[in-house]
Design an enzyme around this catalytic site. Structure first.
Site, PDB file in Angstrom:
ATOM      1  N   HIS A 181     -13.448  68.888 102.983  1.00 46.77           N
ATOM      2  CA  HIS A 181     -13.230  68.509 101.582  1.00 46.77           C
ATOM      3  C   HIS A 181     -13.967  67.198 101.335  1.00 46.77           C
ATOM      4  O   HIS A 181     -13.693  66.180 101.976  1.00 46.77           O
ATOM      5  CB  HIS A 181     -11.745  68.348 101.275  1.00 46.77           C
ATOM      6  CG  HIS A 181     -11.475  68.060  99.832  1.00 46.77           C
ATOM      7  ND1 HIS A 181     -11.174  69.042  98.910  1.00 46.77           N
ATOM      8  CD2 HIS A 181     -11.477  66.892  99.143  1.00 46.77           C
ATOM      9  CE1 HIS A 181     -11.004  68.497  97.728  1.00 46.77           C
ATOM     10  NE2 HIS A 181     -11.183  67.197  97.834  1.00 46.77           N
ATOM     11  N   CYS A 182     -14.894  67.224 100.381  1.00 48.19           N
ATOM     12  CA  CYS A 182     -15.721  66.048 100.105  1.00 48.19           C
ATOM     13  C   CYS A 182     -15.158  65.309  98.894  1.00 48.19           C
ATOM     14  O   CYS A 182     -15.179  65.841  97.773  1.00 48.19           O
ATOM     15  CB  CYS A 182     -17.163  66.468  99.840  1.00 48.19           C
ATOM     16  SG  CYS A 182     -18.267  65.069  99.524  1.00 48.19           S
ATOM     17  N   PRO A 183     -14.657  64.087  99.064  1.00 50.20           N
ATOM     18  CA  PRO A 183     -14.142  63.343  97.900  1.00 50.20           C
ATOM     19  C   PRO A 183     -15.241  62.946  96.925  1.00 50.20           C
ATOM     20  O   PRO A 183     -14.974  62.759  95.734  1.00 50.20           O
ATOM     21  CB  PRO A 183     -13.476  62.122  98.536  1.00 50.20           C
ATOM     22  CG  PRO A 183     -14.161  61.946  99.846  1.00 50.20           C
ATOM     23  CD  PRO A 183     -14.506  63.330 100.313  1.00 50.20           C
ATOM     24  N   ASN A 186     -15.393  65.821  94.752  1.00 47.85           N
ATOM     25  CA  ASN A 186     -14.090  66.241  94.238  1.00 47.85           C
ATOM     26  C   ASN A 186     -13.944  67.749  94.356  1.00 47.85           C
ATOM     27  O   ASN A 186     -13.415  68.431  93.468  1.00 47.85           O
ATOM     28  CB  ASN A 186     -13.913  65.806  92.781  1.00 47.85           C
ATOM     29  CG  ASN A 186     -12.461  65.905  92.329  1.00 47.85           C
ATOM     30  OD1 ASN A 186     -11.529  65.845  93.135  1.00 47.85           O
ATOM     31  ND2 ASN A 186     -12.261  66.074  91.030  1.00 47.85           N
ATOM     32  N   ASN A 187     -14.420  68.274  95.465  1.00 53.80           N
ATOM     33  CA  ASN A 187     -14.439  69.713  95.678  1.00 53.80           C
ATOM     34  C   ASN A 187     -14.544  69.989  97.169  1.00 53.80           C
ATOM     35  O   ASN A 187     -15.013  69.139  97.939  1.00 53.80           O
ATOM     36  CB  ASN A 187     -15.623  70.353  94.945  1.00 53.80           C
ATOM     37  CG  ASN A 187     -15.483  71.851  94.818  1.00 53.80           C
ATOM     38  OD1 ASN A 187     -14.446  72.422  95.144  1.00 53.80           O
ATOM     39  ND2 ASN A 187     -16.535  72.497  94.344  1.00 53.80           N
TER      40      ASN A 187
END
Length: 408
Positions: A181-183, A186-187
């Site tokens: 999960h890549c902040p 945001n996805n």
């Protein structure tokens, strides 16, 4: 007097009732007993069966920490996306307002054409892949019953999980071929947006390296100019003259301060130099950090695995070594084929490339030959492309192949 056994038993029973009544007055509150019982249950759950290992104990103990991190990341994802957009736009403003006029006035026409073409191509690739990475769904397993082969059941979603599917605590659902999960997006990075994520990292790294290398001399000149401005600022605008200085006529009548000349630089010059330094420091830092991440993901893609599968495969390798066996990744088709599958490179050629090839056949024969062989490497890798990845993310070939998976 003869003692009756019934009376003795009645006496003991009454004494017991009095003792219980006294204990009832000092009984522990119910909520404390419930909390204590819950804590005992949690402690017993750590070793409830023989399948429990150190990983289960670690996950159970640090579950509150994981929950807090997931909660913060979920709510601050939009802030991280806005930060990426603001920082990128700040570099663009500096490039168009400060650097472009300087390039047009000092560089030769050939270098001007190179910087304008490469810079805008790189910018388009960055903007396109970042938008697609944030807006494209990573892919979710079906919630209804179907014929899709499954490998397990998610203990949190309680739904069947296909191969390479993992649960994301931040998105709170299972993701097909989940990488992480890549902040900053945001996805989640999954099956349908993994290529967009990697391409964004790659072209953002190239853009930062381009700005860092091409702006190195400008950075050194700007730093030297700011140091020179600091030395000029040491002189005060007015020096008081008193005593004999007034008597001997150093100043005109009625003037008590000697006015120094105006500085040789303006506020605009100072801000231009500061903006150049800001651009070089930011692009160099991001280029190093993001470049290391891009190289790491390139290694994973070459091995046919994701970030999560990397840890799983290492555990499987150690487990198989104890049995004297060698573990092989079932999704590794060879380095070149892994890249073909990842980028969706196929032998088919689109109408645009066919027309371009026909034109270049008369003008530039070498380009025609290259376009015939590497058409999709150009249109799907070096140009913006919204094609879907290979497969649906639900079914995978279970064994590696030695032949070319996708001929090019």
């Amino acid at each position: 007097m003869r003692c009756c056994p019934g009376s003795v038993l009645h006496l003991l029973r009454s004494a017991r009732l009095q003792l219980c009544a006294r204990r009832g007055r000092s009984r522990v509150p119910v909520w404390i007993k419930d909390a204590w019982a819950y804590m005992r249950l949690l402690l017993q759950s750590l070793y409830f069966n023989s399948l429990t290992d150190s990983d289960v104990v670690f996950d159970s103990v640090f579950e509150p920490v994981f929950w807090a991190v997931d909660y913060v990341t979920r709510w601050f994802g939009l802030v991280f996306v806005c930060l990426v957009v603001i920082l990128t736009c700040s570099i663009l403003v500096i490039a168009y307002v400060v650097l472009l006029p300087l390039i047009l006035n000092t560089y030769s026409p050939a270098w001007i054409a190179w910087h304008v073409c490469y810079g805008h191509w790189n910018l388009i690739m960055i903007a396109f892949h970042y938008y697609k990475a944030t807006k494209t769904s990573p892919g979710y397993p079906p919630t209804e019953k179907n014929d899709t082969p499954i490998v397990s059941v998610c203990k949190k979603c309680i739904i069947p999980k296909p191969a390479r599917t993992h649960h994301c605590g931040i998105c709170n659902r299972c993701i097909l071929k989940m990488d992480h999960h890549c902040p900053w997006l945001n996805n989640c990075v999954g099956h349908f947006n993994h290529r967009y994520f990697f391409s964004f990292c790659l072209f953002m790294t190239l853009g930062c390296v381009y700005c860092s290398i091409s702006g190195r001399n400008l950075f050194l000149d700007a730093y030297s100019a700011l140091e020179r401005f600091k030395h000029l600022d040491v002189d005060k605008p007015g020096v008081p003259v008193t005593g004999m200085g007034v008597l001997i006529g150093l100043l005109p009548h009625g003037q008590t301060n000697y006015q120094t000349p105006a500085p040789t630089y303006t506020f605009k010059d100072k801000m231009i130099n500061k903006s150049i330094i800001y651009m070089w420091v930011l692009t160099s830092t991001v280029g190093v950090a993001l470049g290391a991440l891009t190289i790491w993901h390139a290694i994973l893609i070459s091995r046919g695995e994701t970030s999560i599968e990397r840890h799983i495969n290492r555990k499987e390798m150690k487990r198989m070594e104890k049995w004297g066996k060698v573990y092989k990744n079932p999704f590794n088709y060879g380095k070149l084929n892994n890249w073909k599958v990842f980028f969706g490179v196929e032998k088919k050629r689109c109408l645009f490339v066919h027309a371009l090839s026909m034109i270049s056949a008369f003008l530039l024969p070498p380009i025609f030959l290259l376009s015939c062989v590497y058409s999709h490497w150009v249109t799907r890798v070096l140009l913006p492309s919204g094609h879907t990845p290979h497969g649906d993310g639900l079914k995978w070939n279970a064994f590696p192949v030695k032949t070319d998976l996708i001929p090019v």
